[in-house]
Write a protein that holds these residues in place. Structure first.
Motif, PDB file in Angstrom:
ATOM      1  N   LYS A 260      25.224   7.240   6.658  1.00 24.28           N
ATOM      2  CA  LYS A 260      24.472   6.705   7.790  1.00 24.28           C
ATOM      3  C   LYS A 260      25.435   6.423   8.938  1.00 24.28           C
ATOM      4  N   PRO A 261      25.197   6.988  10.135  1.00 23.30           N
ATOM      5  CA  PRO A 261      26.079   6.633  11.240  1.00 23.30           C
ATOM      6  C   PRO A 261      25.786   5.225  11.765  1.00 23.30           C
TER       7      PRO A 261
ATOM      8  N   THR B  13      26.400   1.576  19.104  1.00 22.13           N
ATOM      9  CA  THR B  13      27.670   2.182  19.439  1.00 22.13           C
ATOM     10  C   THR B  13      28.114   2.966  18.226  1.00 22.13           C
ATOM     11  N   TYR B  14      28.273   4.272  18.370  1.00 21.48           N
ATOM     12  CA  TYR B  14      28.687   5.092  17.231  1.00 21.48           C
ATOM     13  C   TYR B  14      30.154   4.828  16.892  1.00 21.48           C
ATOM     14  N   ASP B  15      30.558   5.312  15.715  1.00 19.54           N
ATOM     15  CA  ASP B  15      31.911   5.044  15.222  1.00 19.54           C
ATOM     16  C   ASP B  15      32.990   5.517  16.186  1.00 19.54           C
ATOM     17  N   ASP B  16      32.687   6.598  16.931  1.00 17.90           N
ATOM     18  CA  ASP B  16      33.698   7.104  17.868  1.00 17.90           C
ATOM     19  C   ASP B  16      33.733   6.291  19.161  1.00 17.90           C
ATOM     20  N   GLY B  17      32.963   5.193  19.213  1.00 16.74           N
ATOM     21  CA  GLY B  17      32.995   4.313  20.373  1.00 16.74           C
ATOM     22  C   GLY B  17      31.953   4.646  21.431  1.00 16.74           C
ATOM     23  N   PHE B  18      31.163   5.694  21.183  1.00 22.22           N
ATOM     24  CA  PHE B  18      30.164   6.094  22.170  1.00 22.22           C
ATOM     25  C   PHE B  18      28.952   5.167  22.135  1.00 22.22           C
ATOM     26  N   GLU B  19      28.591   4.643  23.319  1.00 21.98           N
ATOM     27  CA  GLU B  19      27.440   3.754  23.407  1.00 21.98           C
ATOM     28  C   GLU B  19      26.188   4.572  23.676  1.00 21.98           C
ATOM     29  N   ALA B  20      25.408   4.799  22.626  1.00 25.95           N
ATOM     30  CA  ALA B  20      24.212   5.637  22.767  1.00 25.95           C
ATOM     31  C   ALA B  20      23.005   4.817  23.214  1.00 25.95           C
ATOM     32  N   LEU B  21      22.971   3.533  22.855  1.00 24.48           N
ATOM     33  CA  LEU B  21      21.899   2.637  23.306  1.00 24.48           C
ATOM     34  C   LEU B  21      22.547   1.378  23.864  1.00 24.48           C
ATOM     35  N   GLY B  38      13.407  11.924  28.495  1.00 25.57           N
ATOM     36  CA  GLY B  38      14.798  11.725  28.885  1.00 25.57           C
ATOM     37  C   GLY B  38      15.556  13.008  28.699  1.00 25.57           C
ATOM     38  N   PRO B  39      16.618  13.198  29.473  1.00 28.26           N
ATOM     39  CA  PRO B  39      17.398  14.437  29.338  1.00 28.26           C
ATOM     40  C   PRO B  39      18.125  14.493  27.998  1.00 28.26           C
ATOM     41  N   ASN B  40      18.729  15.601  27.691  1.00 24.94           N
ATOM     42  CA  ASN B  40      19.523  15.747  26.465  1.00 24.94           C
ATOM     43  C   ASN B  40      20.575  14.649  26.399  1.00 24.94           C
ATOM     44  N   GLY B  41      20.669  14.047  25.224  1.00 20.35           N
ATOM     45  CA  GLY B  41      21.705  13.034  25.038  1.00 20.35           C
ATOM     46  C   GLY B  41      21.358  11.672  25.611  1.00 20.35           C
ATOM     47  N   ALA B  42      20.086  11.486  26.006  1.00 20.01           N
ATOM     48  CA  ALA B  42      19.690  10.212  26.622  1.00 20.01           C
ATOM     49  C   ALA B  42      19.698   9.068  25.616  1.00 20.01           C
ATOM     50  N   GLY B  43      19.430   9.399  24.352  1.00 20.15           N
ATOM     51  CA  GLY B  43      19.380   8.365  23.322  1.00 20.15           C
ATOM     52  C   GLY B  43      18.021   8.252  22.652  1.00 20.15           C
ATOM     53  N   LYS B  44      17.161   9.228  22.875  1.00 24.91           N
ATOM     54  CA  LYS B  44      15.813   9.181  22.298  1.00 24.91           C
ATOM     55  C   LYS B  44      15.867   9.216  20.772  1.00 24.91           C
ATOM     56  N   THR B  45      16.604  10.208  20.237  1.00 26.31           N
ATOM     57  CA  THR B  45      16.693  10.327  18.789  1.00 26.31           C
ATOM     58  C   THR B  45      17.391   9.117  18.187  1.00 26.31           C
ATOM     59  N   THR B  46      18.407   8.628  18.869  1.00 26.98           N
ATOM     60  CA  THR B  46      19.115   7.453  18.366  1.00 26.98           C
ATOM     61  C   THR B  46      18.174   6.254  18.287  1.00 26.98           C
ATOM     62  N   PRO B  84      11.406  14.364  12.015  1.00 29.03           N
ATOM     63  CA  PRO B  84      12.679  14.482  12.720  1.00 29.03           C
ATOM     64  C   PRO B  84      12.698  15.675  13.675  1.00 29.03           C
ATOM     65  N   GLN B  85      13.683  15.629  14.558  1.00 28.40           N
ATOM     66  CA  GLN B  85      13.813  16.679  15.568  1.00 28.40           C
ATOM     67  C   GLN B  85      14.193  18.018  14.944  1.00 28.40           C
ATOM     68  N   GLU B  86      15.141  17.961  14.018  1.00 30.55           N
ATOM     69  CA  GLU B  86      15.592  19.185  13.366  1.00 30.55           C
ATOM     70  C   GLU B  86      14.680  19.473  12.175  1.00 30.55           C
ATOM     71  N   ASP B 159       9.649  13.357  16.823  1.00 31.38           N
ATOM     72  CA  ASP B 159      10.800  13.663  17.673  1.00 31.38           C
ATOM     73  C   ASP B 159      10.726  15.134  18.075  1.00 31.38           C
ATOM     74  N   GLU B 160      10.265  15.363  19.280  1.00 33.89           N
ATOM     75  CA  GLU B 160      10.069  16.706  19.825  1.00 33.89           C
ATOM     76  C   GLU B 160       9.249  17.599  18.896  1.00 33.89           C
ATOM     77  N   PRO B 161       7.996  17.201  18.691  1.00 34.65           N
ATOM     78  CA  PRO B 161       7.161  17.915  17.714  1.00 34.65           C
ATOM     79  C   PRO B 161       6.820  19.331  18.142  1.00 34.65           C
ATOM     80  N   THR B 191       9.671  14.236  24.043  1.00 30.42           N
ATOM     81  CA  THR B 191       9.406  15.601  24.450  1.00 30.42           C
ATOM     82  C   THR B 191      10.210  15.954  25.684  1.00 30.42           C
ATOM     83  N   HIS B 192      10.450  17.246  25.823  1.00 31.89           N
ATOM     84  CA  HIS B 192      11.069  17.732  27.052  1.00 31.89           C
ATOM     85  C   HIS B 192      10.010  18.328  27.959  1.00 31.89           C
ATOM     86  N   TYR B 193       8.809  18.555  27.383  1.00 34.52           N
ATOM     87  CA  TYR B 193       7.736  19.100  28.199  1.00 34.52           C
ATOM     88  C   TYR B 193       7.021  17.968  28.919  1.00 34.52           C
TER      89      TYR B 193
END
Ligand code: ATP
Ligand code: MG
Lengths: 261, 315
Positions: A260-261, B13-21, B38-46, B84-86, B159-161, B191-193
């Motif tokens: 889990k991240p 904040t992810y382990d690499d220090g990135f603040e996603a929310l 939101g655009p790609n990487g906005a934090g929707k999935t997070t 999920p998105q994927e 998530d992006e059905p 959604t992106h649409y």
């Protein structure tokens, strides 16, 4: 809202995981049983037949019979580790683990489901090996209850170890390397095919640090009543190993380590 | 309407220090369809992952149906279905067994009637005995939806059905989402649409760079931020905008045949009367007149720009 009790285990979820895992096993039933059986037959032919012919007996037991507990343990360990490791690595690899993480279940339930299924399969294969062995050598079991206890405890604890391995592994190489590099040598050096009395003094002392020795020794005792170490020490060692693995798994789910991240 | 999900100051904040929310506050009402844009990487999935238990939040609090997602995760997660998105699916299992498994995993007793209803609703009933690998991409996505619905959740995260789904299927999916809402299921979709959000959602939330820029009723959002365009078609093409019209901010189309005037439809004075007078004064002959509402897409792009601008100004 839900009929489930707030405390206690959620057996519906556990059963779902267990059944799903067993279905995966049954889909590939042929190969999951065929390969260990063939390997074991080969061991009997080589060690029991060819080499055993030149070794009279070990501690008063015909060599062919003497190696049976070691062979069963070898298969049991490999099966338990591989089944459990693959069982949890696969959802992680293809991503279906999202469903486990989003389900209203706790770590113990996930572990019981996965480890239970892996241990069941490993036990099944071990029994088949035992039965196969009776075609080659004469076998009597002096302490059947102890034998069963050793089988079950070993299957459970090494399935747990495999579960940890599956969560730890980042790729297929790591997944297959550990059983190959660590487990197989431990089994071979743990007295699967000899009594440690047959080793030189120094080697014998080092061998006592090998946890697998205690397994094989205790297991062999349940057949023939002779052992390298006292059976109750073996039992404590296995139980201790089981507890240690449980502790690690509990920590993994607490921290979400590598899942889990 | 009662609230079903409360998100307060959610941080990741992810382990690499990135603040996603970066501290998201959001209240979701029972029975609504909320679209997250939101655009790609906005934090929707997070955001979705944090609510559903796939990602450990590093700050804030979330309750689902009044149950805290950490201390009372069993009750909270029982209410949630996640698509999920994927596309991630057990390849060798049969479709129906995959869906049955999901129900069991969520602790619900066997219910073949419900499983059949879900599979039929997603047009998967004919394929129920096929292995998952034997299905097309769009069908696999529907299996994921079937899995999420197997335990009769009160809240459904999509998530992006409709990513990678053809037009017919997309309409069917919208239809399904509406039907679910009628049954009282709360739906949160990303959604992106833009068209999809506009058509489906009761409310729209806009996320960018880990911040929720706004949440607004779809119609109100359109009304509040929707600019209108007046398009004036003229008989003879022009080379440049006449100075009197340029003062209004009028622009010229590439072929020189159309004058475009953007105005705020909700303002007291739209300036349209003056503009028409000036057009007559300039001696232009009109062929056609039309107005159109700017699409959510344009609204959205402007919001993201303004959001970035406001953020820069604050620093
Ligand atoms: N496990 C992770 N470790 C580090 N950073 C991550 C991780 N997962 C996501 N991120 C980062 O967090 C940010 C938000 O990602 P997220 O998946 O939530 O975006 P999104 O809004 O769903 O985008 P999209 O529309 O492309 O699906 C991205 O910059 C991404 O790189
Ligand atoms: Mg996403």
């Amino acid at each position: 809202m839900t009929a489930r009790p707030a405390h206690g285990l959620n057996w519906t979820s556990i059963r779902a995981i267990y059944k799903f895992e067993m279905a995966r096993t049954l889909r590939t039933l042929g190969q999951s049983i065929l390969s260990p059986v063939i390997t074991t037959v080969l061991y009997f032919v080589v060690f029991g037949g060819a080499i055993g012919g030149r070794i009279e007996s070990v501690e008063g037991i015909a060599y062919g019979s003497f190696i049976v507990p070691g062979l069963v343990m070898l298969t049991l360990l490999q099966q338990a580790i591989n089944n459990a490791a693959f069982g949890i690595y696969f959802p992680k690899f293809i991503g279906t683990i999202y469903e486990l993480l989003s389900a209203p279940i706790n770590f113990l339930e996930i572990v019981i489901g996965y480890v239970g299924a892996a241990a069941t399969k490993a036990l099944g294969v071990a029994v088949i090996i035992l039965v196969t062995a009776t075609f080659f050598v004469e076998l009597t079991v002096m302490h059947p209850v102890a034998m069963l206890a050793f089988l079950v405890l070993t299957a459970l604890s090494f399935s747990l170890l495999g579960f940890i391995l599956g969560i730890w592994a980042r790729n297929f190489e790591q997944l297959t390397l550990v059983p190959l590099l660590v487990v197989t040598p431990l089994v071979f050096l743990g007295g699967a095919f000899y009594s440690i009395d047959m080793l030189p003094e120094g080697w014998a002392r080092i061998t006592y640090f090998n946890p697998v020795l205690y397994l094989i020794s205790g297991f062999r005792w349940s057949f023939f009543g002779v052992a390298d170490v006292a059976p109750w020490i073996s039992l404590i060692a296995v139980a201790g190993f089981l507890a240690a693995c449980m502790g690690v798994v509990w920590w993994i789910f607490r921290t979400g380590w590598r899942i889990k991240p | 309407m009662a609230d079903i999900i409360e998100i307060r100051g959610l941080e990741k904040t992810y382990d690499d220090g990135f603040e996603a929310l970066k501290g998201v506050d959001l209240t979701i009402r029972e029975g609504e369809i909320l679209a997250l844009l939101g655009p790609n990487g906005a934090g929707k999935t997070t955001l979705i992952s944090a609510v559903c238990g796939l990602v450990t939040p590093t700050g804030g609090q979330v309750t689902v149906g009044g149950h805290d997602i950490l201390s009372d995760y069993r009750a909270a997660r029982s209410l949630i279905g996640l698509v999920p998105q994927e596309i991630t699916i057990e390849p060798f299992e049969k479709v129906i067994d995959t869906v049955r498994f999901s129900r069991g995993l969520f602790g619900r007793p066997r219910d073949e009637v419900h499983i059949e209803r879900v599979l039929r609703a997603l047009s998967l009933w004919e394929k129920r005995n096929n292995r998952n690998t034997e299905l097309s991409g769009g069908m696999k996505r529907r299996i994921l939806i079937a899995k999420a619905l197997a335990h009769e959740p009160k809240v459904l995260f999509l998530d992006e059905p409709t990513a990678g789904v053809d037009v017919t299927l997309r309409r069917e999916m919208w239809e399904l989402v509406r039907r679910l809402r009628e049954e009282g299921v709360t739906i949160i979709l990303t959604t992106h649409y833009i068209e999809e959000a506009e058509q489906m959602a009761d409310r729209i939330g806009v996320i960018d760079k880990g911040r929720l820029l706004l949440v607004e009723e779809t119609a109100r959002l359109m009304h509040k931020l929707g600019r209108k365009e007046l398009v004036v078609e003229i008989a003879e093409p022009l080379a440049t905008v006449p100075p009197a019209l340029a003062a209004h901010g009028v622009t010229l189309s590439d072929d020189g045949c159309r004058l475009i005037y953007t105005f705020d439809a909700t303002a007291e004075r739209t300036g349209m009367t003056r503009l028409m007078a000036d057009i007559a004064e300039a001696g232009l002959h009109l062929r056609d007149l039309s107005t159109r509402q700017s699409s959510l897409e344009e609204v959205f792009l402007r919001l993201v720009d303004e959001g970035a601008g406001a953020m820069d100004a604050a620093q």
